[in-house]
Design a protein around this motif. Structure first.
Motif, PDB file in Angstrom:
ATOM      1  N   ALA A   8       0.840  -1.204   0.000  1.00  0.00           N
ATOM      2  CA  ALA A   8       0.000   0.000   0.000  1.00  0.00           C
ATOM      3  C   ALA A   8       0.873   1.251   0.000  1.00  0.00           C
ATOM      4  CB  ALA A   8      -0.904  -0.003   1.228  1.00  0.00           C
ATOM      5  N   PHE A   9       1.932   1.213   0.813  1.00  0.00           N
ATOM      6  CA  PHE A   9       2.829   2.369   0.898  1.00  0.00           C
ATOM      7  C   PHE A   9       3.478   2.640  -0.460  1.00  0.00           C
ATOM      8  CE2 PHE A   9       7.021   4.212   1.508  1.00  0.00           C
ATOM      9  CZ  PHE A   9       6.712   5.346   2.241  1.00  0.00           C
ATOM     10  N   VAL A  10       3.964   1.598  -1.084  1.00  0.00           N
ATOM     11  CA  VAL A  10       4.664   1.784  -2.366  1.00  0.00           C
ATOM     12  C   VAL A  10       3.705   2.288  -3.447  1.00  0.00           C
ATOM     13  CG1 VAL A  10       5.915   0.602  -4.203  1.00  0.00           C
ATOM     14  CG2 VAL A  10       6.444   0.122  -1.840  1.00  0.00           C
ATOM     15  N   LEU A  11       2.506   1.709  -3.482  1.00  0.00           N
ATOM     16  CA  LEU A  11       1.517   2.169  -4.471  1.00  0.00           C
ATOM     17  C   LEU A  11       1.181   3.637  -4.234  1.00  0.00           C
ATOM     18  CD1 LEU A  11      -1.006  -0.796  -4.775  1.00  0.00           C
ATOM     19  CD2 LEU A  11       0.491   0.113  -6.556  1.00  0.00           C
ATOM     20  N   GLY A  12       0.972   3.975  -2.956  1.00  0.00           N
ATOM     21  CA  GLY A  12       0.652   5.369  -2.612  1.00  0.00           C
ATOM     22  C   GLY A  12       1.797   6.304  -2.972  1.00  0.00           C
ATOM     23  N   TRP A  13       3.009   5.856  -2.665  1.00  0.00           N
ATOM     24  CA  TRP A  13       4.187   6.689  -2.951  1.00  0.00           C
ATOM     25  C   TRP A  13       4.372   6.869  -4.463  1.00  0.00           C
ATOM     26  CZ3 TRP A  13       8.742   4.942  -5.407  1.00  0.00           C
ATOM     27  CH2 TRP A  13       9.743   5.902  -5.482  1.00  0.00           C
ATOM     28  N   ALA A  14       4.213   5.785  -5.209  1.00  0.00           N
ATOM     29  CA  ALA A  14       4.372   5.874  -6.664  1.00  0.00           C
ATOM     30  C   ALA A  14       3.350   6.842  -7.256  1.00  0.00           C
ATOM     31  CB  ALA A  14       4.203   4.484  -7.292  1.00  0.00           C
ATOM     32  N   ARG A  15       2.152   6.801  -6.690  1.00  0.00           N
ATOM     33  CA  ARG A  15       1.116   7.714  -7.180  1.00  0.00           C
ATOM     34  C   ARG A  15       1.460   9.152  -6.773  1.00  0.00           C
ATOM     35  NH1 ARG A  15      -3.696   8.711  -9.922  1.00  0.00           N
ATOM     36  NH2 ARG A  15      -5.266   9.621  -8.587  1.00  0.00           N
ATOM     37  N   ALA A  16       1.960   9.315  -5.536  1.00  0.00           N
ATOM     38  CA  ALA A  16       2.266  10.664  -5.036  1.00  0.00           C
ATOM     39  C   ALA A  16       3.421  11.293  -5.814  1.00  0.00           C
ATOM     40  CB  ALA A  16       2.605  10.593  -3.545  1.00  0.00           C
ATOM     41  N   ILE A  17       4.482  10.517  -6.040  1.00  0.00           N
ATOM     42  CA  ILE A  17       5.675  11.099  -6.697  1.00  0.00           C
ATOM     43  C   ILE A  17       5.368  11.445  -8.158  1.00  0.00           C
ATOM     44  CG2 ILE A  17       6.803   8.972  -7.528  1.00  0.00           C
ATOM     45  CD1 ILE A  17       9.456  10.169  -6.537  1.00  0.00           C
ATOM     46  N   GLY A  18       4.384  10.748  -8.721  1.00  0.00           N
ATOM     47  CA  GLY A  18       4.061  11.016 -10.127  1.00  0.00           C
ATOM     48  C   GLY A  18       2.931  12.014 -10.299  1.00  0.00           C
ATOM     49  N   ASP A  19       2.392  12.534  -9.179  1.00  0.00           N
ATOM     50  CA  ASP A  19       1.227  13.414  -9.307  1.00  0.00           C
ATOM     51  C   ASP A  19       1.597  14.781  -9.888  1.00  0.00           C
ATOM     52  OD1 ASP A  19      -1.606  14.189  -8.632  1.00  0.00           O
ATOM     53  OD2 ASP A  19      -0.486  15.697  -7.491  1.00  0.00           O
ATOM     54  N   PHE A  20       0.798  15.192 -10.817  1.00  0.00           N
ATOM     55  CA  PHE A  20       1.005  16.525 -11.414  1.00  0.00           C
ATOM     56  C   PHE A  20      -0.209  17.427 -11.184  1.00  0.00           C
ATOM     57  CE2 PHE A  20       0.226  19.326 -15.081  1.00  0.00           C
ATOM     58  CZ  PHE A  20       1.298  20.191 -14.929  1.00  0.00           C
ATOM     59  N   GLY A  21      -1.402  16.880 -11.470  1.00  0.00           N
ATOM     60  CA  GLY A  21      -2.613  17.699 -11.486  1.00  0.00           C
ATOM     61  C   GLY A  21      -2.867  18.436 -10.188  1.00  0.00           C
ATOM     62  N   SER A  22      -3.026  17.686  -9.086  1.00  0.00           N
ATOM     63  CA  SER A  22      -3.377  18.344  -7.827  1.00  0.00           C
ATOM     64  C   SER A  22      -2.195  19.132  -7.273  1.00  0.00           C
ATOM     65  CB  SER A  22      -3.877  17.315  -6.820  1.00  0.00           C
ATOM     66  OG  SER A  22      -2.964  16.265  -6.719  1.00  0.00           O
ATOM     67  N   THR A  23      -0.974  18.608  -7.469  1.00  0.00           N
ATOM     68  CA  THR A  23       0.217  19.310  -6.968  1.00  0.00           C
ATOM     69  C   THR A  23       0.348  20.686  -7.622  1.00  0.00           C
ATOM     70  OG1 THR A  23       1.325  17.177  -6.741  1.00  0.00           O
ATOM     71  CG2 THR A  23       2.727  19.114  -6.690  1.00  0.00           C
ATOM     72  N   SER A  24       0.249  20.708  -8.946  1.00  0.00           N
ATOM     73  CA  SER A  24       0.463  21.992  -9.642  1.00  0.00           C
ATOM     74  C   SER A  24      -0.685  22.956  -9.386  1.00  0.00           C
ATOM     75  CB  SER A  24       0.631  21.756 -11.141  1.00  0.00           C
ATOM     76  OG  SER A  24      -0.512  21.117 -11.646  1.00  0.00           O
ATOM     77  N   THR A  25      -1.892  22.399  -9.103  1.00  0.00           N
ATOM     78  CA  THR A  25      -3.027  23.294  -8.847  1.00  0.00           C
ATOM     79  C   THR A  25      -2.857  24.019  -7.517  1.00  0.00           C
ATOM     80  OG1 THR A  25      -4.414  21.733 -10.028  1.00  0.00           O
ATOM     81  CG2 THR A  25      -5.558  23.411  -8.754  1.00  0.00           C
TER      82      THR A  25
END
Lengths: 255, 364
Positions: A184-201
């Motif tokens: 779960a941690f790795v999946l969450g981290w992979a999603r977090a490190i690759g996030d663009f939409g919400s981060t840039s907003t």
């Protein structure tokens, strides 16, 4: 002897692996490897990598701390409206990242959000906040499934052997859920490190300040620095693959 | 001593209805009932997994109804044993000692002593509990429970997943261990043979009510009502009506279809009319048709064959159209008094009949 179902499954798995390998190969092929390596030596790229890594780790750890007990509660407690609570908690999974970013921004329109806005909006903690939300729902989902697969009677028996509820959780359920929680941690981290939409907003795409790797890829694409964008993309892909492989080695060996 | 007084608990729409049980120190108390009778709810309520709606649970006079499970001094062996899959055999058994912070020397001594008692010393170094056989898992689970020296050990159908031979062997072994340790045991089961083999005292639970509680032989010989008799698999049960007046030798006549049985009637049923009469197969005897028997207990019939059972086949005799009696067990088919299809005399002693008034059938 294999049935036709086995062959269909094998073919589907083969196609999927080929597709994923192709996705990585075209990136490496485009840059030829050299530009990717040279981009790695540039300070702004290194800064984007470092910012992405540490913010995503902090955001994911924070999400883990909240999501694991939530997943446990969803798996163990039977209450009216549990399905509704679960659906609400999983909203970030179903929401578009951009919409999630907009929703986070709106949190800061009124007090006390208005006061907190100075720490988050267009600031690095904003990146962490966005990554937290992106990772959280994934971790809840996997943690809930993991805890649901563990017989609650094990905890009951542990209680009769002298454990308090916390000891029963720590000594029995948590070790049994370890693989699931790591996944779960790795999946969450992979999603977090690759996030663009919400981060840039919420944190903006401020070059050299809130420039995570996905933001850097976007900025380089926008300024037609395709080589650098692809090089960053390769690095991001390798980082997430590296994370997954590391976890596989850590967890897989103890199955 | 464990005392449960006026216990009420519910699970969904189902509820336990004012259960009263007293279990003496060192006793093996068996709660027998069909699936859905409330056995597990009773167990979980007394164990403290579920809160009671009403009633008291006293252990040696101390009310433990509101104490936490880990403070009750109970241990629990569920149906699936719930061995911890991430721990080795040794770690499983020592789990309770570790939690209770028992010193390593004492813990090791207790662990070895209990392993010796249950004959599982050779298993202590097994890393993976999944490699154990069903019987070995049972022993390890019991060792894990016994090593913490519980005041009362609760077992929920612990032998149900075993093959018959292993089950019988373990039942014998476990009973010997409990007796040697003077342990108080509460066991719930739906298996009659298991109940009969293990119980010092047997209680029947059906529909959330305690129907009967006494020595196993008494329960099996004199079920409290018709529903209990049916649950206890009394083979021969017939609906009928009591005929007025005595039928000789102080017996009453019960007309069941075309057959009139002579039965010894318990005093409270003297005024009843619609009844069910029942007699256990083991009290029915078969004789050759020319045998001389007291009139009150002799019934002519035709031998139809044996029931299909590997261990305890029973002879089936047709007394009249629609009235068949199971006799036995009849272990040796060669020793039947007549060939299949031949005439026989069935001995049904009136005092062995059970009579249940239809007005008190009991809840199934």
């Amino acid at each position: 002897m294999r049935s036709w179902v086995d062959w269909v499954c094998l073919a589907a798995a083969g196609c999927s692996v080929t597709l994923m390998v192709a996705l990585v190969a075209v990136q490496v092929g485009y840059t030829g490897g050299g530009p990717a390596l040279s981009a790695l030596g540039q300070p702004d790229v290194l800064q984007a990598i470092w910012l992405s890594v540490w913010t995503s780790l902090v955001g994911t750890v924070a999400a883990l701390v909240l999501a694991v007990p939530t997943g446990y509660a969803l798996a163990r407690w039977r209450f009216r409206g549990a399905w509704l609570a679960e659906a609400v908690l999983l909203i970030p999974v179903t929401m578009s990242p951009m919409a999630l970013g907009v929703a986070l921004l709106l949190l800061f329109r009124n007090p006390p959000g208005l006061w907190l806005a100075r720490f988050f909006v267009f600031e690095v903690p904003g990146i962490i906040l966005a990554q937290f939300f992106v990772a959280y729902a994934f971790i809840v989902l996997v943690a809930r499934t993991t805890f649901s697969g563990i017989d609650p009677r094990l905890e009951q028996v542990a209680r009769f052997l002298g454990c308090t509820p916390w000891q029963a959780f720590r000594r029995v359920t948590l070790p049994l859920a370890r693989n699931g929680i790591v996944a779960a941690f790795v999946l969450g981290w992979a999603r977090a490190i690759g996030d663009f939409g919400s981060t840039s907003t919420i944190a903006g795409a401020v070059k050299g300040y809130t420039e995570t790797m996905p933001v850097a890829i976007y900025l380089n694409m926008a300024s037609v620095s395709i080589d650098r964008a692809v090089a960053l993309s390769v690095v991001l892909t390798l980082l997430t693959i590296g994370g997954l492989v590391a976890v596989r080695l850590l967890v897989g060996g103890r199955r | 001593m464990l005392q449960v007084t006026d216990l009420v608990a519910h699970y969904g729409q189902f509820s336990l209805q004012r259960l009263n049980v007293t279990i003496a120190q060192g006793e093996c108390f068996v709660l027998l009932g069909p699936s859905g009778a409330g056995k597990t709810l009773f167990l979980e309520t007394v164990l403290g997994v579920k809160p009671p709606d009403a009633g008291r649970i006293l252990l040696d006079g101390r009310d433990i109804g509101r104490t936490r499970p880990e403070e009750r001094g109970f241990c629990y062996l569920p149906q699936d044993l719930a061995l911890f899959p991430h721990l080795s055999v040794r770690e499983n058994i020592a789990f309770g000692l570790l939690v209770r912070r028992v010193g390593p020397a004492t813990a090791d001594e207790r662990l070895r002593s209990i392993a010796r008692l249950l004959g599982i010393e050779r298993l202590l170094d097994r890393r993976d509990i999944r490699s154990l056989s069903g019987g070995e898992k049972q022993r390890v689970a019991l060792a894990r429970a016994l090593v913490v020296e519980p005041r009362v050990l609760f077992l929920d159908e612990p032998f149900s997943a075993l093959d018959p031979a292993t089950r019988r062997q373990l039942q014998r072994e476990f009973r010997d261990v409990w007796r040697r340790l003077g342990l108080t045991v509460v066991l719930v089961t739906h298996d009659h043979d298991e109940a009969a083999a293990l119980a010092d005292r047997l209680a029947i639970i059906m529909g959330g009510r305690l129907k009967q509680c006494s020595a196993p032989a008494e329960v099996f010989e004199h079920p409290a009502d018709l529903a209990t008799a049916r649950f206890l698999l009394i083979e021969n049960i017939f609906p009928g009506r009591l005929l007025p007046g005595p039928s000789g030798n102080g017996f009453r006549a019960a007309q069941c279809g075309p057959v009139t049985f002579r039965v010894a009637l318990p005093e409270p049923l003297a005024g009843a009319e619609a009844v069910h009469v029942a007699i256990r197969g083991c009290h029915v005897k078969l004789h050759a048709s020319e045998a001389r028997l007291p009139d009150a207990s002799a019934y002519p019939g035709v031998l139809e064959g044996l029931t299909a059972s590997a261990s305890a086949p029973k002879a089936i005799v047709r007394l009249a159209e629609g009235i068949r009696i199971e006799c036995g067990p009849w272990p040796d088919p060669q020793a039947l008094p007549a060939p299949v299809g031949g005439r026989v005399l069935v001995e049904l002693p009136p005092e062995r009949f059970l009579v249940f008034a239809d007005s008190e059938q009991g809840e199934e």
